[in-house]
Motif scaffolding. Sequence first.
Motif, short mmCIF file in Angstrom:
data_model
loop_
_atom_site.label_atom_id
_atom_site.label_comp_id
_atom_site.label_asym_id
_atom_site.label_seq_id
_atom_site.Cartn_x
_atom_site.Cartn_y
_atom_site.Cartn_z
N UNK A 482 0.80 -1.22 0.00
CA UNK A 482 0.00 0.00 0.00
C UNK A 482 0.84 1.27 0.00
N UNK A 483 1.97 1.23 -0.67
CA UNK A 483 2.82 2.42 -0.76
C UNK A 483 3.13 2.70 -2.22
N UNK A 484 3.58 3.92 -2.53
CA UNK A 484 3.90 4.25 -3.93
C UNK A 484 5.09 3.43 -4.43
N UNK A 485 5.15 3.15 -5.73
CA UNK A 485 6.24 2.36 -6.30
C UNK A 485 7.60 3.01 -6.01
N UNK A 486 7.62 4.31 -5.89
CA UNK A 486 8.88 5.01 -5.62
C UNK A 486 9.48 4.67 -4.26
N UNK A 487 8.70 4.06 -3.40
CA UNK A 487 9.24 3.68 -2.07
C UNK A 487 9.67 2.22 -2.01
N UNK A 488 9.63 1.57 -3.16
CA UNK A 488 10.04 0.15 -3.20
C UNK A 488 11.31 0.03 -4.04
N UNK A 489 12.29 -0.68 -3.52
CA UNK A 489 13.48 -1.02 -4.31
C UNK A 489 13.54 -2.53 -4.44
N UNK A 490 13.49 -3.01 -5.67
CA UNK A 490 13.52 -4.45 -5.90
C UNK A 490 14.86 -4.83 -6.50
N UNK A 491 15.51 -5.81 -5.90
CA UNK A 491 16.79 -6.30 -6.42
C UNK A 491 16.66 -7.77 -6.82
N UNK A 492 17.31 -8.12 -7.91
CA UNK A 492 17.27 -9.50 -8.40
C UNK A 492 18.65 -9.89 -8.90
N UNK A 493 18.77 -11.10 -9.42
CA UNK A 493 20.01 -11.50 -10.10
C UNK A 493 21.19 -11.67 -9.19
N UNK A 494 20.97 -12.23 -8.01
CA UNK A 494 22.08 -12.48 -7.10
C UNK A 494 21.75 -13.75 -6.32
N UNK A 495 22.65 -14.73 -6.39
CA UNK A 495 22.36 -16.02 -5.76
C UNK A 495 22.33 -15.93 -4.24
N UNK A 496 22.77 -14.80 -3.67
CA UNK A 496 22.65 -14.62 -2.22
C UNK A 496 21.20 -14.30 -1.82
N UNK A 497 20.40 -13.90 -2.77
CA UNK A 497 18.99 -13.59 -2.48
C UNK A 497 18.20 -14.90 -2.35
#
Length: 740
Positions: A482-497
């Motif tokens: 329930x927050x604006x997209x600008x307040x979300x940081x999505x990270x991908x592409x790292x096997x540590x995740x």
Amino acid sequence: MNPQAIGKPLTRIDGRAKVTGAARYAAEFNQPNQAYAVIVSSTIGLGRITGIDPAAEHLPGVLAIISHLNAPRLPYNPHKGGIDPSYGERLHVLQDDQVRFYGQPVALVVADTLVRAERAAAALRITYDAQHPIVGPRDKQAKPIAPEADGRLEADNVRGDPEAALASAAVAVDITSDIARQNHHPMEPHATIAAWDGDRLTLWSKSQFVANEQEEIAAVFGMAPENVQVICPFVGGAFGTSLRTWPHVTLAALAARQVGRPVKLALTRRQMSFTTGHRPRTLQRMALGATRDGRLTSIIHEGTGETSRYEQFIESLTSGTDFMYSCPNVRTRYRLVPLDTGTPTYMRGPGEASGMYALETALDELAYKLGIDPIELRRRNEPRIDESTNRPFSSRSLMACYDIGAERFGWAKRTPEPQSMRDGRLLIGMGTATATYPAMQFPASARARLLADGTAEIESAASDMGPGTYTSMTQVAADTLGIPVGRVRFSLGNSDFPPAPPHGGSQTMAAVGSAIRAACLAVQDLLVERAAANPRSPAHNMGKEALEWVDGHLRRKGGAASGQSYAEIVGAAGGVPVEATVSVARDPEIDNKYSMHAFGAVFVEVSVDPDVGIARVRRALGAYGAGRIVNPRLARSQCLGGMIGGIGMALMEHTSLDARDGRPVNAHMAEYLLPVNLDIPDLDVLFVDEVDPHVNPLGVKGLGEVSLVGMAPAIANAVFHATGRRIHELPIRIEHLLGV
Ligand code: MOS
């Protein structure tokens, strides 16, 4: 109120990074003191290495020449990563003198610069004892086999008595088709930079499946997976070629260990024609029987795909035929032809792209024989349930796709007779075909972390090969929290995740999206507990049932107050971020209960120049029923890409092998033809407003594959309408159309 992000046509969150060059691709993660490795590829198609002249070792800058003569024996522990063929064993590189296919890596040159490595690789003299490879499925010595049972796909399916029904059918067609081997040829070549730090290995490596690359390399080197990290934030197109971990990744790691420096290894365009998989050439027979009023009474589909001698690559070549149309008598049979070639792999729309070509061109031919409009013929055979499993479809909007597609395309303007439409000198044809692809969802996990500033960090070892994963996942997280997209940081592409499934099979939105949604809900629960434990919080001592989240604020259910924000809850407890990691799998009951697929109707208009035999797509339209569309702009863009891939498949793409040694004779972009801007006409994409309450909580089915499936048969059907000539070979080429 916080605006809903899902369903909005947001531009790519990573768009600016991509166009400014800030986005870093595997080969751009240069390391201090980095050396360069170049693969030397075998120049024979089968046999053994008899000698390697070590003279090149003394050329300037050369750090090592590694071959089976001096390479360490690698453990190659058993590992099957879901995308690996179940039957057979992956290629072990530089472990023996055997050459199994043209282009197999036979040596690796490592030098201090790329130019010096290339020079030494060119100078390396290797002698062979060559045998004659069998590289074509039509070769007399090529023997089809039944694939080993592996639980994923059944080789043979039958219901009713299709042979008898075909023999007694009022109208029948019986066709064979031959679809060429294709290579993926994404813009970004495969590349890996490998760096060791003691026992720890870091790989910056192009991958659609970093979690698997970590496990595979750990198995190859006999290491603990936690000592391998794979990083790949951006992928410059892949289409399936970066799902598996191919030998070059092993070679990069091996070289780096050998010379004690980080090593970069990028494949040449040429090497991408024989070491990183391909869409297998397929031979198919499709026989249809029908009543005079166009009801299917028999379907027989026999499909054969090529594979290597050392692995059985299987794809869902005949799967669409099993359930696509209503028919009491259906038999599908799938066979493999092992050849002296590298193992094929999944390529966009794997299986269905080729199998539906056979079904949909045969159905078109049947429509002409019956004198029934091709769309009407499909309507008369539209099943109410999946007749191969007797399960209902979770949703099926195929006829709605035909309705809106035909309307927008102007199908009614088509005159049914072949060769009846012209534009000056040009023959004009219109064709249509059905597209389908399963709505898959493998288990996936994600982490959501709420920070003291009220922003959220989301992590999952997913990939974004171009469809817009960064953006669509941010939309899911923003709406769930329930927050604006600008307040979300999505990270991908790292096997540590937290691990994610392969970025393939059109399932990233369903699998990773569901995991992110669940992680966001889980972190909200933790925040409720935090607030309830805080005596100064309005939610103190309150249970979850009495509270609700509205626009990123926690408040008493139905209360008038705006409640506490994420920042306030996290801040009140000393600002320590709150995080939750969640794994989500599809409920097996859903899998047992429903047949789940995306569907589409494709429309194409071609022109054929009768003087020179060139077919061109003038316009095309795809109408898709694929569940909820999370981002219409990116979904449309993804479909355009799939449709263009289908144009390539129908009219251009063909990796052509020299029958003498299996050498790809067009292993470069000058002669491996792909659609370029001038080949791409007016394309249109429509989405049916499809609500699927079963497939997953987000109601999404995926678009990557279904948007390619259906294009090639629609084009072939349009070519028939334009010319009266039925071409059963892909790609359709000038020689097929001369003299029309
Ligand atoms: Mo695609 S073949 O599912 O990467």
